[in-house]
Design a protein around this motif. Structure first.
Motif, PDB file in Angstrom:
ATOM      1  N   GLU A 235     -15.355  69.941 -62.627  1.00 39.53           N
ATOM      2  CA  GLU A 235     -16.101  71.007 -61.966  1.00 39.53           C
ATOM      3  C   GLU A 235     -15.870  72.367 -62.624  1.00 39.53           C
ATOM      4  N   LEU A 236     -14.627  72.679 -62.965  1.00 37.08           N
ATOM      5  CA  LEU A 236     -14.340  73.974 -63.578  1.00 37.08           C
ATOM      6  C   LEU A 236     -14.942  74.077 -64.974  1.00 37.08           C
ATOM      7  N   ALA A 237     -14.950  73.000 -65.718  1.00 34.33           N
ATOM      8  CA  ALA A 237     -15.564  73.008 -67.047  1.00 34.33           C
ATOM      9  C   ALA A 237     -17.077  73.190 -66.928  1.00 34.33           C
ATOM     10  N   ALA A 238     -17.679  72.546 -65.940  1.00 35.37           N
ATOM     11  CA  ALA A 238     -19.116  72.702 -65.725  1.00 35.37           C
ATOM     12  C   ALA A 238     -19.442  74.137 -65.318  1.00 35.37           C
ATOM     13  N   ALA A 239     -18.601  74.731 -64.470  1.00 35.63           N
ATOM     14  CA  ALA A 239     -18.813  76.118 -64.054  1.00 35.63           C
ATOM     15  C   ALA A 239     -18.689  77.067 -65.241  1.00 35.63           C
ATOM     16  N   SER A 240     -17.709  76.831 -66.104  1.00 35.80           N
ATOM     17  CA  SER A 240     -17.537  77.722 -67.255  1.00 35.80           C
ATOM     18  C   SER A 240     -18.690  77.588 -68.239  1.00 35.80           C
ATOM     19  N   ARG A 241     -19.250  76.410 -68.377  1.00 35.44           N
ATOM     20  CA  ARG A 241     -20.425  76.255 -69.247  1.00 35.44           C
ATOM     21  C   ARG A 241     -21.641  76.969 -68.668  1.00 35.44           C
TER      22      ARG A 241
ATOM     23  N   CYS B  78     -12.016  84.398 -62.960  1.00 39.50           N
ATOM     24  CA  CYS B  78     -11.346  83.360 -62.170  1.00 39.50           C
ATOM     25  C   CYS B  78     -12.029  83.141 -60.830  1.00 39.50           C
ATOM     26  N   VAL B  79     -12.386  84.245 -60.165  1.00 36.76           N
ATOM     27  CA  VAL B  79     -13.019  84.153 -58.850  1.00 36.76           C
ATOM     28  C   VAL B  79     -14.392  83.497 -58.952  1.00 36.76           C
ATOM     29  N   VAL B  80     -15.196  83.954 -59.902  1.00 34.53           N
ATOM     30  CA  VAL B  80     -16.551  83.422 -60.055  1.00 34.53           C
ATOM     31  C   VAL B  80     -16.515  81.945 -60.456  1.00 34.53           C
ATOM     32  N   ALA B  81     -15.657  81.599 -61.402  1.00 32.63           N
ATOM     33  CA  ALA B  81     -15.577  80.216 -61.863  1.00 32.63           C
ATOM     34  C   ALA B  81     -15.068  79.294 -60.760  1.00 32.63           C
ATOM     35  N   SER B  82     -14.091  79.739 -59.991  1.00 31.14           N
ATOM     36  CA  SER B  82     -13.565  78.882 -58.930  1.00 31.14           C
ATOM     37  C   SER B  82     -14.581  78.703 -57.804  1.00 31.14           C
ATOM     38  N   LYS B  83     -15.316  79.757 -57.460  1.00 33.04           N
ATOM     39  CA  LYS B  83     -16.341  79.626 -56.418  1.00 33.04           C
ATOM     40  C   LYS B  83     -17.435  78.662 -56.850  1.00 33.04           C
ATOM     41  N   ARG B  84     -17.864  78.776 -58.107  1.00 37.12           N
ATOM     42  CA  ARG B  84     -18.909  77.875 -58.607  1.00 37.12           C
ATOM     43  C   ARG B  84     -18.393  76.440 -58.688  1.00 37.12           C
ATOM     44  N   ALA B  85     -17.138  76.271 -59.094  1.00 39.84           N
ATOM     45  CA  ALA B  85     -16.558  74.927 -59.168  1.00 39.84           C
ATOM     46  C   ALA B  85     -16.513  74.284 -57.782  1.00 39.84           C
ATOM     47  N   ARG B  86     -16.193  75.075 -56.765  1.00 36.43           N
ATOM     48  CA  ARG B  86     -16.193  74.546 -55.393  1.00 36.43           C
ATOM     49  C   ARG B  86     -17.594  74.150 -54.954  1.00 36.43           C
ATOM     50  N   GLN B  87     -18.596  74.947 -55.328  1.00 32.45           N
ATOM     51  CA  GLN B  87     -19.976  74.606 -54.997  1.00 32.45           C
ATOM     52  C   GLN B  87     -20.371  73.288 -55.657  1.00 32.45           C
ATOM     53  N   ILE B  88     -20.003  73.127 -56.913  1.00 36.15           N
ATOM     54  CA  ILE B  88     -20.317  71.889 -57.637  1.00 36.15           C
ATOM     55  C   ILE B  88     -19.623  70.706 -56.975  1.00 36.15           C
ATOM     56  N   LEU B  89     -18.374  70.895 -56.573  1.00 36.25           N
ATOM     57  CA  LEU B  89     -17.622  69.830 -55.918  1.00 36.25           C
ATOM     58  C   LEU B  89     -18.265  69.433 -54.591  1.00 36.25           C
TER      59      LEU B  89
END
Length: 71
Positions: free
Chosen positions: A53-59, A27-38
């Motif tokens: 963003e969260l789907a892109a982070a999970s991929r 959860c932490v890693v995916a949310s941090k990456r999603a924020r970076q993408i945003l």
């Protein structure tokens, strides 16, 4: 809810040497990456394939581009 890639696969990808990561770590890693993408998309860069963003982070996690590093 994210169904693809499966959560179990994401947890295994974040883990190291046979030790799966925790769901909290995912959860932490995916949310941090999603924020970076945003933030990048706010700067003018386009999103990966038009995904949320969260789907892109999970991929990215599933493909091995993102790793969990303990400080």
């Amino acid at each position: 809810m994210i169904n693809q890639p499966p959560v179990d696969l994401l947890i295994e990808q974040l883990g190291s040497e046979g030790q799966p990561a925790s769901r909290y770590c995912l959860c932490v890693v995916a949310s941090k990456r999603a924020r970076q993408i945003l933030e990048q998309s706010a700067g003018g860069a386009s999103n990966n394939e038009g995904l949320k963003e969260l789907a892109a982070a999970s991929r990215e996690i599933a493909s091995g581009k993102i790793k969990c590093v303990k400080d």
